[in-house]
Write a protein that holds these residues in place. Structure first.
Motif, PDB file in Angstrom:
ATOM      1  N   ILE A  70       0.837  -1.202   0.000  1.00  0.00           N
ATOM      2  CA  ILE A  70       0.000   0.000   0.000  1.00  0.00           C
ATOM      3  C   ILE A  70       0.868   1.246   0.000  1.00  0.00           C
ATOM      4  O   ILE A  70       0.591   2.210  -0.719  1.00  0.00           O
ATOM      5  CB  ILE A  70      -0.938  -0.015   1.224  1.00  0.00           C
ATOM      6  CG1 ILE A  70      -1.952  -1.158   1.097  1.00  0.00           C
ATOM      7  CG2 ILE A  70      -1.659   1.328   1.364  1.00  0.00           C
ATOM      8  CD1 ILE A  70      -2.840  -1.312   2.316  1.00  0.00           C
ATOM      9  N   ASN A  73       2.493   1.777  -3.543  1.00  0.00           N
ATOM     10  CA  ASN A  73       1.634   1.897  -4.719  1.00  0.00           C
ATOM     11  C   ASN A  73       0.439   2.818  -4.523  1.00  0.00           C
ATOM     12  O   ASN A  73      -0.532   2.752  -5.291  1.00  0.00           O
ATOM     13  CB  ASN A  73       1.127   0.503  -5.121  1.00  0.00           C
ATOM     14  CG  ASN A  73       2.236  -0.425  -5.555  1.00  0.00           C
ATOM     15  OD1 ASN A  73       2.700  -0.382  -6.688  1.00  0.00           O
ATOM     16  ND2 ASN A  73       2.700  -1.273  -4.632  1.00  0.00           N
ATOM     17  N   SER A  74       0.485   3.669  -3.541  1.00  0.00           N
ATOM     18  CA  SER A  74      -0.612   4.611  -3.335  1.00  0.00           C
ATOM     19  C   SER A  74      -0.086   5.884  -2.694  1.00  0.00           C
ATOM     20  O   SER A  74       1.090   5.980  -2.327  1.00  0.00           O
ATOM     21  CB  SER A  74      -1.704   3.984  -2.449  1.00  0.00           C
ATOM     22  OG  SER A  74      -1.252   3.888  -1.106  1.00  0.00           O
ATOM     23  N   ARG A  75      -0.953   6.840  -2.551  1.00  0.00           N
ATOM     24  CA  ARG A  75      -0.593   8.113  -1.913  1.00  0.00           C
ATOM     25  C   ARG A  75      -0.746   8.064  -0.404  1.00  0.00           C
ATOM     26  O   ARG A  75      -0.478   9.045   0.288  1.00  0.00           O
ATOM     27  CB  ARG A  75      -1.486   9.231  -2.465  1.00  0.00           C
ATOM     28  CG  ARG A  75      -1.327   9.494  -3.956  1.00  0.00           C
ATOM     29  CD  ARG A  75      -2.276  10.577  -4.417  1.00  0.00           C
ATOM     30  NE  ARG A  75      -2.038  11.820  -3.687  1.00  0.00           N
ATOM     31  CZ  ARG A  75      -2.851  12.885  -3.758  1.00  0.00           C
ATOM     32  NH1 ARG A  75      -3.938  12.840  -4.502  1.00  0.00           N
ATOM     33  NH2 ARG A  75      -2.566  13.977  -3.079  1.00  0.00           N
ATOM     34  N   ILE A  76      -1.187   6.918   0.120  1.00  0.00           N
ATOM     35  CA  ILE A  76      -1.420   6.784   1.550  1.00  0.00           C
ATOM     36  C   ILE A  76      -0.099   6.849   2.305  1.00  0.00           C
ATOM     37  O   ILE A  76       0.884   6.207   1.924  1.00  0.00           O
ATOM     38  CB  ILE A  76      -2.130   5.449   1.861  1.00  0.00           C
ATOM     39  CG1 ILE A  76      -3.447   5.354   1.092  1.00  0.00           C
ATOM     40  CG2 ILE A  76      -2.372   5.297   3.345  1.00  0.00           C
ATOM     41  CD1 ILE A  76      -4.439   6.410   1.460  1.00  0.00           C
TER      42      ILE A  76
END
Length: 273
Positions: A70, A73-76
């Motif tokens: 996560i 591969n995300s902006r989190i």
């Protein structure tokens, strides 16, 4: 009782050793996540008839991989990813334990029961301790460099992903082992408090590891002994002792304690401009 005290001391020593790396990397919340993420693994292991330790370890590693996926591969942000994953895993574990009732007591998973530890659990502790010590003996210096400066470690050719995997695997294995003694909720304290206390008492990593290991072993040994006479939670007593030692170090550490900082400010104010 003697077995419980010795096992607690062993767990405390190994947790204290790893807590130095956890403290340097800022992985305190990650340790909390791994300790909660083992719950669905324990439940699935019982449903499938597998060893509890195997299910818990696999669940912890899966949670660590999901957090990293996560984050990459995300902006989190990392803290949000960790929070979402460990609460999700813990929730799934609770659902499994309620849908498939078993002889696994939720209270034992959450709070531990070192006084009722089985011989196979003792063997598990010894295997985990030996594995962690072997990893640190073979790659400890590389892991130390990576913990201090991951960019430099990558620049000189170290495989930082392998080092991260080794540390995550070690933390997950120790979280599974410590769960028997203090439970999933309090594992985080044993993986953070000794390292944080030693960080206040020493500026050298080797000495920091020695101090953290000693704090973890002594507080766990005494905590198991005291809890027997108090007839209270063993994990709670152990963690309370570690918190007390941390507070003493926070106030009275020779160079980095609150009193030392106050003396330094007073000296600076008294010096002529």
């Amino acid at each position: 009782m003697r077995q419980a005290m010795l096992v607690s001391a062993l767990i405390g020593a190994v947790c204290g050793l790893l807590s130095c790396f956890v403290a340097l990397k800022g992985w305190s919340l990650l340790g909390d996540a791994l300790s909660h993420a083992v719950v669905p693994g324990v439940a699935l292991a019982w449903i499938l008839g597998l060893p509890f330790a195997l299910g818990a370890f696999a669940s912890g590693l899966l949670a660590a991989w999901v957090m990293g996926f996560i984050r990459r591969n995300s902006r989190i942000r990392e803290d949000a990813a960790i929070g979402v994953v460990f609460t999700a895993f813990f929730g799934v574990g609770l659902v499994l334990l309620t849908l498939w009732p078993s002889n696994i007591r939720l209270r034992t998973i959450i709070f531990g029961n070192v006084l009722g530890i089985a011989p196979e659990d003792v063997v598990q502790m010894l295997i985990v301790a030996g594995g962690v010590l072997l990893v640190l003996a073979l790659r400890g210096r590389d892991m130390m460099l990576w913990a201090f400066d991951a960019t430099h470690a990558r620049a000189i050719g170290l495989d930082t992903r392998l080092l991260q995997t080794l540390l995550l695997g070690s933390v997950a294995a120790v979280a599974v082992a410590a769960m028997v003694a203090v439970g999933a909720v309090l594992v985080i304290a044993m993986l953070v408090a000794p390292g944080a206390t030693a960080y206040l008492l020493s500026d050298r990593f080797g000495r920091m590891m020695g101090i953290a290991t000693a704090i973890g072993a002594v507080t766990a040994f005494l905590g198991a002994w005291i809890s027997y006479f108090l007839d209270g939670s063993t994990g709670g007593v152990i963690v309370s002792l570690q918190a007390l030692v941390f507070l003493v170090a926070l106030v009275a550490a020779p160079r980095h304690g609150l009193l030392a900082a106050r003396r330094a400010r007073r000296t600076a104010m008294q010096e002529p401009a």
